[in-house]
Scaffold this active site. Structure first.
Site, short mmCIF file in Angstrom:
data_model
loop_
_atom_site.label_atom_id
_atom_site.label_comp_id
_atom_site.label_asym_id
_atom_site.label_seq_id
_atom_site.Cartn_x
_atom_site.Cartn_y
_atom_site.Cartn_z
CG ASP A 71 -1.90 1.09 1.29
OD1 ASP A 71 -1.72 2.09 0.57
OD2 ASP A 71 -2.88 0.97 2.05
CG HIS A 72 3.10 4.20 -3.12
ND1 HIS A 72 3.99 4.77 -2.22
CD2 HIS A 72 3.69 4.34 -4.34
CE1 HIS A 72 5.05 5.22 -2.86
NE2 HIS A 72 4.90 4.97 -4.16
NE ARG A 73 -4.19 3.77 1.36
CZ ARG A 73 -5.29 3.30 1.95
NH1 ARG A 73 -6.36 4.08 2.07
NH2 ARG A 73 -5.33 2.05 2.40
#
Length: 423
Positions: free
Chosen positions: A392-394
């Protein structure tokens, strides 16, 4: 009047399918007697009667999908029946003999006759599922289990005996079938309407679709791919096999627990409402398992505190239960990181979707022998495997993903390092 409703019997459950009733309207039921079989989003379960009494009304037809909280049927509890009958008797005795006779006649006309329900069939949900798949009417099967309980073997034996008897009439059946399909083909050739097969989109398939849609539209997925030299690990496993027959996947899980301790950002959950990232204390490893009814994820709890041998044992037991549809809600919830071992099926690469609300997933692909140039510029044959880390790039970035994967890779390429890291 007691209402029997579809309650939430598993984490996140929103609906279920009514598969079969074990009773009919008017049947007398005992407390805790199985009355209806349900297919929830993750498992097959039986609902039991909450009280002794008579089945008054069945509201939902078999094969219907209903949301949690729906009333399936009502039971007139035994106590309420006795009070009702006593009140009616007292009223009748106080009336004139002619009025009594009239009242009695009216009562006889309106009171339904007692319907004798079918004998309770003692069989587990999985046994009933096998019976349906084999087209066996379970009421005709004689149980050999404890207290006459019908086992899977009883159903299979019944089906086998039926097939043996059918072989005597196979030639005639084949001829009739041939004639039938010839006639059907002629009718179809006249019609220009194209026919299609219909697969119900509900149950586990629908739940998978909802979860994957939520994941892909909520999480910005990034995929980091790496190749790992499995040669030494496979040799190490071969050496210890006479003493401990442990699958390669158990080594994967153990190596991941070590890497996750050092990189806890991948063993986390994002709470957007509270604006915080929660780092999980324990590593609860989800095992993506392919079953006939779709993908399901049993969970090895506290894998970071377990030996490779115990991980291997629990993993195999859970996967077996998943394929037999025998998992409990507790065994399917609480995962903090998920793996997908698709290599044995022949995969060389993929971009898997994260098991929401987790923040990462790792897939292991096919291991195959390849020519590799070593440190001495020599071409040697090594067993190489591709892996994909989806994150998850968040929550984290590519640099952390590479560091995490490199740590995992180092532990597998030098498997004796696992012994050093074991606590």
């Amino acid at each position: 009047m007691v209402e029997v409703k579809l309650h939430d019997i598993g984490e996140g459950m929103t609906e279920g399918d009514v598969l079969a009733y074990f009773i009919q309207e008017g049947d007398q039921v005992e407390e805790d007697q199985p009355i209806v079989e349900l297919q929830t989003e993750k498992m097959v379960a039986e609902l039991t009667a909450p009280a002794k009494g008579v089945v008054k009304k069945i509201y939902i037809a078999e094969g219907t999908t209903i949301p949690v909280g729906t009333t399936i049927l009502t039971i007139e509890a035994e106590g309420s029946i006795e009070k009702k009958e006593a009140a009616e008797t007292q009223k009748e005795e106080s009336n004139h003999s002619i009025q009594f006779a009239a009242s009695d006649n009216a009562k006889k006309q309106t009171k339904p006759e007692k319907i004798n329900g079918p004998t309770r069939i003692k069989a587990a949900p999985f046994t009933r599922k096998i019976a349906r798949e084999l087209d066996v009417d379970i009421e005709f099967v004689e149980g050999t289990g404890k207290s006459g309980r019908i086992t899977v073997e009883d159903v299979q034996q019944f089906a086998q005996n039926r097939e043996s008897a059918a072989t005597k009439v196979k030639p005639a059946v084949k001829q009739l079938r041939k004639q039938f399909f010839q006639g059907t083909a002629e009718k179809q050739s006249v019609s220009e309407k194209e026919e299609t097969d219909i697969i119900p989109f509900k149950g586990r398939r629908k739940q998978i679709a909802k979860k994957m849609t939520t994941s892909i539209f909520t999480i910005p997925h990034v995929h980091h791919m790496e190749e790992i030299d499995m040669t030494e690990l496979l040799q190490f496993r071969k050496e210890i096999k006479p003493h401990a027959d442990v699958s390669v996947a158990a080594f994967f899980i153990k190596a991941l627990t070590i890497a996750l301790r050092e990189h806890p950002i991948f063993n986390a959950k994002l709470d957007e409402k509270k604006e915080e990232i929660r780092l999980e204390k324990g590593v609860h490893m989800g095992i993506a398992t392919d079953t006939e009814e779709g993908l399901i994820v049993p969970v090895v709890k506290n894998a970071d505190n377990k030996s490779i041998r115990i991980i291997n044992k629990e993993m195999k037991e859970l996967m077996k239960k998943a394929r037999e549809n025998r998992l409990t809600p507790k065994e399917m919830t609480g995962s903090t990181f998920t793996i997908s071992n698709v290599g044995p099926m022949g995969s060389i690469g993929a971009t898997p979707i994260i098991n929401y609300p987790e923040v990462a997933l790792m897939a292991f692909h096919k291991t195959k022998k390849m020519p590799v140039v070593n440190e001495n510029d020599e071409i040697v044959i090594r067993s190489m495997m591709n892996v994909t880390l989806t994150f998850d790039h968040r929550v984290t970035d590519g640099g952390n993903a590479i560091a995490f994967t490199n740590r995992f890779k180092a532990l597998l390429e030098k498997p004796k390092l696992l012994l050093v890291e074991l606590s």
